[in-house]
Design a protein around this motif. Structure first.
Motif, PDB file in Angstrom:
ATOM      1  N   THR A  37     -29.129 -18.831 -12.548  1.00 18.15           N
ATOM      2  CA  THR A  37     -29.392 -18.522 -13.948  1.00 18.15           C
ATOM      3  C   THR A  37     -29.463 -19.798 -14.782  1.00 18.15           C
ATOM      4  OG1 THR A  37     -27.042 -18.208 -14.340  1.00 18.15           O
ATOM      5  CG2 THR A  37     -28.288 -16.239 -13.915  1.00 18.15           C
ATOM      6  N   ILE A  38     -30.335 -19.771 -15.764  1.00 19.69           N
ATOM      7  CA  ILE A  38     -30.411 -20.806 -16.790  1.00 19.69           C
ATOM      8  C   ILE A  38     -30.468 -20.029 -18.100  1.00 19.69           C
ATOM      9  CG2 ILE A  38     -31.670 -22.793 -17.719  1.00 19.69           C
ATOM     10  CD1 ILE A  38     -33.095 -23.059 -15.001  1.00 19.69           C
ATOM     11  N   SER A  39     -29.527 -20.328 -19.001  1.00 21.32           N
ATOM     12  CA  SER A  39     -29.428 -19.582 -20.247  1.00 21.32           C
ATOM     13  C   SER A  39     -29.273 -18.090 -19.906  1.00 21.32           C
ATOM     14  CB  SER A  39     -30.661 -19.874 -21.121  1.00 21.32           C
ATOM     15  OG  SER A  39     -30.592 -19.179 -22.329  1.00 21.32           O
ATOM     16  N   ASP A  40     -30.039 -17.202 -20.543  1.00 19.61           N
ATOM     17  CA  ASP A  40     -29.906 -15.774 -20.230  1.00 19.61           C
ATOM     18  C   ASP A  40     -30.993 -15.296 -19.264  1.00 19.61           C
ATOM     19  OD1 ASP A  40     -32.000 -16.075 -22.004  1.00 19.61           O
ATOM     20  OD2 ASP A  40     -31.487 -14.326 -23.226  1.00 19.61           O
ATOM     21  N   LEU A  41     -31.574 -16.231 -18.521  1.00 15.69           N
ATOM     22  CA  LEU A  41     -32.656 -15.894 -17.586  1.00 15.69           C
ATOM     23  C   LEU A  41     -32.187 -16.034 -16.156  1.00 15.69           C
ATOM     24  CD1 LEU A  41     -35.223 -18.160 -19.389  1.00 15.69           C
ATOM     25  CD2 LEU A  41     -35.390 -15.679 -19.316  1.00 15.69           C
ATOM     26  N   SER A  42     -32.713 -15.160 -15.312  1.00 16.74           N
ATOM     27  CA  SER A  42     -32.385 -15.269 -13.901  1.00 16.74           C
ATOM     28  C   SER A  42     -33.653 -15.647 -13.125  1.00 16.74           C
ATOM     29  CB  SER A  42     -31.809 -13.915 -13.475  1.00 16.74           C
ATOM     30  OG  SER A  42     -32.126 -13.661 -12.149  1.00 16.74           O
TER      31      SER A  42
ATOM     32  N   ARG B 193     -39.681 -15.971  -9.375  1.00 18.11           N
ATOM     33  CA  ARG B 193     -39.483 -14.693 -10.065  1.00 18.11           C
ATOM     34  C   ARG B 193     -38.499 -14.923 -11.209  1.00 18.11           C
ATOM     35  NH1 ARG B 193     -37.083  -9.465  -7.119  1.00 18.11           N
ATOM     36  NH2 ARG B 193     -35.079 -10.305  -7.770  1.00 18.11           N
ATOM     37  N   ILE B 194     -38.859 -14.439 -12.381  1.00 11.93           N
ATOM     38  CA  ILE B 194     -37.990 -14.588 -13.556  1.00 11.93           C
ATOM     39  C   ILE B 194     -37.609 -13.194 -14.026  1.00 11.93           C
ATOM     40  CG2 ILE B 194     -37.800 -15.529 -15.896  1.00 11.93           C
ATOM     41  CD1 ILE B 194     -40.284 -17.269 -15.232  1.00 11.93           C
ATOM     42  N   GLU B 195     -36.316 -12.996 -14.297  1.00 19.80           N
ATOM     43  CA  GLU B 195     -35.886 -11.701 -14.833  1.00 19.80           C
ATOM     44  C   GLU B 195     -35.165 -11.886 -16.156  1.00 19.80           C
ATOM     45  OE1 GLU B 195     -34.730  -9.084 -10.998  1.00 19.80           O
ATOM     46  OE2 GLU B 195     -34.389 -11.246 -10.959  1.00 19.80           O
ATOM     47  N   TRP B 196     -35.499 -11.035 -17.094  1.00 21.58           N
ATOM     48  CA  TRP B 196     -34.861 -11.085 -18.410  1.00 21.58           C
ATOM     49  C   TRP B 196     -34.885  -9.691 -19.025  1.00 21.58           C
ATOM     50  CZ3 TRP B 196     -36.886 -10.037 -23.307  1.00 21.58           C
ATOM     51  CH2 TRP B 196     -36.065 -10.403 -24.384  1.00 21.58           C
ATOM     52  N   ASN B 197     -33.718  -9.161 -19.340  1.00 25.15           N
ATOM     53  CA  ASN B 197     -33.616  -7.871 -20.050  1.00 25.15           C
ATOM     54  C   ASN B 197     -34.487  -6.761 -19.470  1.00 25.15           C
ATOM     55  OD1 ASN B 197     -31.695  -8.408 -21.898  1.00 25.15           O
ATOM     56  ND2 ASN B 197     -33.066  -8.585 -23.658  1.00 25.15           N
ATOM     57  N   GLY B 198     -34.508  -6.652 -18.173  1.00 22.02           N
ATOM     58  CA  GLY B 198     -35.298  -5.593 -17.535  1.00 22.02           C
ATOM     59  C   GLY B 198     -36.757  -5.954 -17.312  1.00 22.02           C
ATOM     60  N   TYR B 199     -37.211  -7.091 -17.843  1.00 23.87           N
ATOM     61  CA  TYR B 199     -38.584  -7.543 -17.595  1.00 23.87           C
ATOM     62  C   TYR B 199     -38.611  -8.455 -16.375  1.00 23.87           C
ATOM     63  CZ  TYR B 199     -39.971  -6.000 -22.255  1.00 23.87           C
ATOM     64  OH  TYR B 199     -40.238  -5.248 -23.360  1.00 23.87           O
TER      65      TYR B 199
ATOM     66  N   SER C 278     -36.232 -18.918 -24.062  1.00 24.20           N
ATOM     67  CA  SER C 278     -35.367 -17.772 -24.342  1.00 24.20           C
ATOM     68  C   SER C 278     -34.043 -18.264 -24.911  1.00 24.20           C
ATOM     69  CB  SER C 278     -35.119 -16.980 -23.058  1.00 24.20           C
ATOM     70  OG  SER C 278     -34.313 -15.872 -23.339  1.00 24.20           O
ATOM     71  N   ALA C 279     -33.513 -17.547 -25.875  1.00 23.94           N
ATOM     72  CA  ALA C 279     -32.228 -17.870 -26.511  1.00 23.94           C
ATOM     73  C   ALA C 279     -32.187 -19.352 -26.915  1.00 23.94           C
ATOM     74  CB  ALA C 279     -31.075 -17.523 -25.570  1.00 23.94           C
TER      75      ALA C 279
ATOM     76  N   ILE D  24     -42.904 -28.911 -29.093  1.00 30.68           N
ATOM     77  CA  ILE D  24     -41.728 -28.749 -28.236  1.00 30.68           C
ATOM     78  C   ILE D  24     -40.998 -30.089 -28.235  1.00 30.68           C
ATOM     79  CG2 ILE D  24     -40.899 -28.213 -25.902  1.00 30.68           C
ATOM     80  CD1 ILE D  24     -43.811 -26.857 -25.603  1.00 30.68           C
ATOM     81  N   GLU D  25     -39.802 -30.113 -28.798  1.00 29.82           N
ATOM     82  CA  GLU D  25     -39.119 -31.390 -28.997  1.00 29.82           C
ATOM     83  C   GLU D  25     -38.046 -31.671 -27.960  1.00 29.82           C
ATOM     84  OE1 GLU D  25     -37.998 -31.677 -33.123  1.00 29.82           O
ATOM     85  OE2 GLU D  25     -40.090 -32.224 -33.554  1.00 29.82           O
ATOM     86  N   LYS D  26     -37.617 -30.617 -27.259  1.00 32.88           N
ATOM     87  CA  LYS D  26     -36.535 -30.823 -26.300  1.00 32.88           C
ATOM     88  C   LYS D  26     -36.744 -29.899 -25.110  1.00 32.88           C
ATOM     89  CE  LYS D  26     -31.472 -30.886 -26.171  1.00 32.88           C
ATOM     90  NZ  LYS D  26     -31.218 -29.798 -25.202  1.00 32.88           N
ATOM     91  N   VAL D  27     -36.493 -30.422 -23.930  1.00 25.41           N
ATOM     92  CA  VAL D  27     -36.610 -29.617 -22.715  1.00 25.41           C
ATOM     93  C   VAL D  27     -35.212 -29.485 -22.116  1.00 25.41           C
ATOM     94  CG1 VAL D  27     -37.609 -29.528 -20.398  1.00 25.41           C
ATOM     95  CG2 VAL D  27     -38.973 -30.394 -22.306  1.00 25.41           C
ATOM     96  N   ASP D  28     -34.766 -28.256 -21.866  1.00 25.66           N
ATOM     97  CA  ASP D  28     -33.406 -28.065 -21.338  1.00 25.66           C
ATOM     98  C   ASP D  28     -33.359 -28.100 -19.826  1.00 25.66           C
ATOM     99  OD1 ASP D  28     -31.753 -27.454 -23.832  1.00 25.66           O
ATOM    100  OD2 ASP D  28     -33.491 -26.165 -24.071  1.00 25.66           O
ATOM    101  N   ALA D  29     -34.414 -27.638 -19.178  1.00 26.29           N
ATOM    102  CA  ALA D  29     -34.408 -27.639 -17.711  1.00 26.29           C
ATOM    103  C   ALA D  29     -35.837 -27.616 -17.185  1.00 26.29           C
ATOM    104  CB  ALA D  29     -33.650 -26.418 -17.188  1.00 26.29           C
TER     105      ALA D  29
END
Ligand SMILES: [Zn+2]
Ligand SMILES: [Zn+2]
Ligand SMILES: [Zn+2]
Length: 254
Positions: A127-132, A149-155, A43-44, A65-70
């Motif tokens: 939170t990581i980036s725009d994800l909870s 549990r992952i939450e993003w923009n109401g999903y 995401s983002a 996938i060239e880079k992993v952020d977390a």
């Protein structure tokens, strides 16, 4: 947000080395496999891995996938963390989130690597980036294990992690009403101490009111995907779910 199943297999994967059952032979003959467990969340522009499969090198190469952020680890079994150094050697310095106790267990194996250890407690949102994300305890004796549990923009996406059906009530509340439920199911039927069978997984999906369910962590006890998918919502390696613009889209990989 994109959710991609990088590996839908159980700990030995399918085909199982040395196994000549119908499913494993079909996998060899028709060149399909179920790699070990890892889920990509994107995401983002950020890439987060739920668990680091021993097959991670191949999974990252196949999906560019060239880079992993977390990274988030669900528990200390080898099939869920064994591939961590596959990208660490070329990247390093990645944030890794899990509970203090799971960090402690996995840290014993990975003592020679110095990653950024982020300790989070169950039921505490981070939170990581725009994800909870929220971790909740599941039941996978004898080790401590969590679902996510992952939450993003109401999903809402819920990942069961490795667990049997006896999940604590407080965690069940945390799992309620997901748009997508990725649930552990090692075999179509039978009783397992550490895992659910398909019937238990589907019962749980119904109980929490999942809108869409996909079975993962599948053993060679399931028939080949073309047959199993007639009876169960079995996942496939590299299957992808994309959320946004008010709908959920689904793609099956090659
Ligand atoms: Zn596992
Ligand atoms: Zn087999
Ligand atoms: Zn496990």
């Amino acid at each position: 947000m994109i959710i991609q199943l990088l590996g839908t297999g159980d700990s030995p994967g399918t085909p199982v080395l040395n196994c000549h059952c119908k499913t494993c032979e079909d996998a060899r003959r028709n060149r399909w496999e179920r790699k070990r467990y890892s889920i990509l969340v994107k995401s983002a522009g950020k890439v987060i891995l739920i668990d680091t499969s021993p097959d991670l090198r191949r999974q990252l190469l196949d999906n560019s996938i060239e880079k992993v952020d977390a990274v988030i680890w669900t528990h200390s079994h080898f099939d869920h963390f064994g591939g961590f150094s596959e990208f660490y050697r070329v990247q390093g310095n990645v944030d890794v989130y899990t509970t203090p106790q799971i960090h402690e267990s996995i840290g014993k194996y990975l003592h020679f690597l110095s990653y950024k250890r982020r300790e989070v407690n169950t039921f505490e949102k981070f939170t990581i980036s725009d994800l909870s994300f929220t971790l909740f305890p599941v039941n996978h004796p004898p080790v401590e294990a969590v679902g996510i549990r992952i939450e993003w923009n109401g999903y809402r996406v819920v990942i069961s992690g490795d667990t049997n059906i006896e999940i604590p009530e407080k965690s069940i509340e945390e799992m309620e009403k997901p748009d997508l439920f990725v649930v552990n199911s090692i075999a179509p039927s039978g009783k397992f101490k550490k895992h659910m069978n398909a019937r238990e997984a589907l019962y749980l999906a119904e109980r929490i009111g999942a809108k869409k369910v996909v079975l993962s962590h599948l053993g060679h006890f399931f028939p080949p995907p073309k047959d199993a998918s007639r009876y169960y919502p079995v996942g496939e390696d590299y299957q992808l779910f994309s959320f946004g613009e008010g709908k959920l889209n689904e793609f099956i990989g090659d």
